[in-house]
Design an enzyme around this catalytic site. Structure first.
Site, PDB file in Angstrom:
ATOM      1  N   LYS A   1       4.035  11.604  -8.200  1.00 11.56           N
ATOM      2  CA  LYS A   1       4.874  12.904  -7.312  1.00 11.56           C
ATOM      3  C   LYS A   1       4.745  12.220  -5.801  1.00 11.56           C
ATOM      4  CE  LYS A   1       3.689  16.344  -6.336  1.00 11.56           C
ATOM      5  NZ  LYS A   1       4.499  17.022  -4.418  1.00 11.56           N
TER       6      LYS A   1
ATOM      7  N   GLU B   1      -9.019  10.177  -3.131  1.00 12.43           N
ATOM      8  CA  GLU B   1      -9.175   9.941  -0.820  1.00 12.43           C
ATOM      9  C   GLU B   1      -8.570  11.257  -0.309  1.00 12.43           C
ATOM     10  OE1 GLU B   1      -8.544   9.439   2.450  1.00 12.43           O
ATOM     11  OE2 GLU B   1      -6.695   8.608   1.470  1.00 12.43           O
TER      12      GLU B   1
END
Length: 484
Positions: free
Chosen positions: A174, A249
């Site tokens: 996505k 991250e």
């Protein structure tokens, strides 16, 4: 109006719900396309396509997988200007930046991992006394999820999906709903390159709908996510009961330490770039500048003058240094932090105002902003803003500089400017950051691990670290000879 469709099982599909989201062009503030507003049903369809493709893809010889990834890289290069124009239009970044950095790096990501999988070897250990041979199999996980952010759309999307499919996985991915265009265009390239149907499926939509469906899908084995810390916390809580592998991250509030013995002109020029590249919308931007007292006043004055010369303009203009920020809500967020900082006692040295560009009066343009602070605990020093905003603060000793740099909850990157080798080694070890640049910024070697400490994330991407994340190690022990 153009529609941005899902790419599932090698074909473009409308969302099963029939719902669409508006996609705004940051430079004009106008809606220019509609985005598939996908939900769990679309994710389920993407998962089924990936699951069906996995047996054949995972057993495809490495050399063939490598050739397909190389072809994808070649086609991205061939479509450089088309993709760069799309990226600039969708994100608001200068076209020159998309042309020289974003799209070339997207190609490089596929090319790097196409080569890396041919060098990714297993370990073997012979135990002569026991007459055993132990070796490690590294096998793909299955179907994995990749969720990427809006600041470097194709660059970071490919940073995730390239190692995932290189390692033999199939993917449900996505991109950000704020910047979906280049991921949409990538579908055409995947088909032309001969990537088998279902290996990479791209589902568009919001985080709470499409993103949540990917994270909570019981049979998606791993999640690689880049984005905000709060979202990362939610993903970790959701995934924990299912024991999914996670690579997160997350946010950054990166220090830029400038000592009096630095290469002054280089530190000055690079610090302007590290503060405001991509409108400051890079997770690695140095948003907190700490300058040694002996050069503070001179550096401050020179820095302000350099920043005043930056051109805020339409992304397509060749002389534009600062384009549009990504969205109206994000611009309002940055402006709210400027007001908050001044209320907390910061001094506005430059910027802080919206900019009107003739012909694009509704675009999201903001001056690069410099704030001077004397309290490292104020919110502008502690919280990620992610925009064209930087703070300046004075320090008097190496110990003070280190304490200031480490005095936040984030630990993604740090930049150090000094000619002192002993100081370089001391601070590089003590700075709480996943990457430390010394006398440079944003120099990246794709072979090196990338990720953050503290609330900047969990796990590492890049090089063999990414291939290790997207594979499961299995020990095989074989006994030979006649030993009982």
């Amino acid at each position: 109006m153009e529609k941005i469709l899902n790419y599932i099982d090698g074909e473009y599909r409308e969302p099963q719900s029939g719902k669409w989201l508006d996609n705004y062009e940051p430079a004009s503030g106008e809606v220019y396309s509609k985005i598939a507003d996908s939900d769990a049903s679309d994710v389920a369809a993407a998962y089924e396509a990936a699951k069906n493709a996995f047996p054949e893809w995972s057993n495809t010889p490495i050399e063939k997988r490598s050739r397909i990834l190389m072809k994808i890289a070649d086609l991205i290069e061939e479509n450089l200007y088309r993709l760069a124009e799309a990226e600039s239009k969708d994100n608001g970044k200068p076209l020159s930046l998309a042309t020289t950095i974003d799209i070339p790096r997207a190609s490089a990501n596929f090319r790097f991992f196409a080569n890396a999988i041919t060098q990714f070897s297993s370990e073997a250990h012979e135990s002569v006394g026991l007459q055993t041979m132990n070796f490690t199999l590294r096998q793909p996980l299955g179907v994995v999820g990749c969720i990427s952010p809006w600041n470097l759309p194709l660059y970071l999307f490919t940073w995730k999906v390239a190692p995932a499919i290189a390692a033999g996985n199939c993917v449900v991915a996505k991109p950000s709903e704020v910047t979906p265009l280049t991921a949409f265009l990538l579908g055409e390239i995947l088909t032309e390159a001969g990537l088998p149907k279902g290996v990479l499926n791209i589902v568009h939509g919001t985080g709470p709908s499409a993103g949540q469906a990917i994270v909570e899908h019981a049979d998606i084995k791993a999640i690689s996510f880049t984005g905000g810390t709060k979202t990362g916390e939610h993903i970790a809580r959701t995934a924990a009961p299912m024991f999914k592998k996670l690579s997160l991250e997350l946010g950054g509030k990166n220090p830029n330490l400038i000592f009096g013995d630095c290469d002054y002109e280089k530190a000055l020029n690079v610090s302007v770039r590290s503060s405001f590249a991509n409108q400051g919308q890079i997770c690695l931007c140095g948003s907190r500048m700490y300058i040694e007292a002996s050069i503070y006043d001179q550096f401050k004055n020179d820095f302000v003058e350099k920043v005043k010369a930056l051109q805020v303009g339409h992304p397509s203009e060749a002389d534009t240094n600062i384009g549009a920020v990504v969205s109206k809500p994000h611009m309002e967020k940055v402006q709210s932090y400027i007001k908050l900082a001044k209320k907390e006692g910061a001094t506005l040295l430059y910027g802080g105002e919206a900019v009107t560009i003739e012909g694009y009066e509704n675009g999201y343009y903001l001056q690069p902003t410099i704030l001077e602070v004397d309290d490292n605990t104020c919110r502008i020093q502690q919280e990620e803003v992610f925009g064209p905003l930087v703070t300046l603060m004075k320090f008097s000793s190496e110990e003070e500089a280190l304490a200031l740099a480490n005095g936040v909850k984030y630990g993604l990157s740090a930049t150090l400017w000094t000619q002192n080798l002993d100081r370089t080694m001391r601070l590089s070890k003590q700075l709480e950051a996943g990457i430390v640049w010394v006398n440079t910024w944003l120099n990246r070697d794709l072979r090196t691990p990338f990720g953050g400490m503290k609330q900047s994330g969990v796990g590492r991407e890049g090089g063999f670290e990414a291939l290790r994340f997207f594979t499961e190690p299995k020990n095989v022990c074989i006994q030979f000879g006649d030993r009982l």
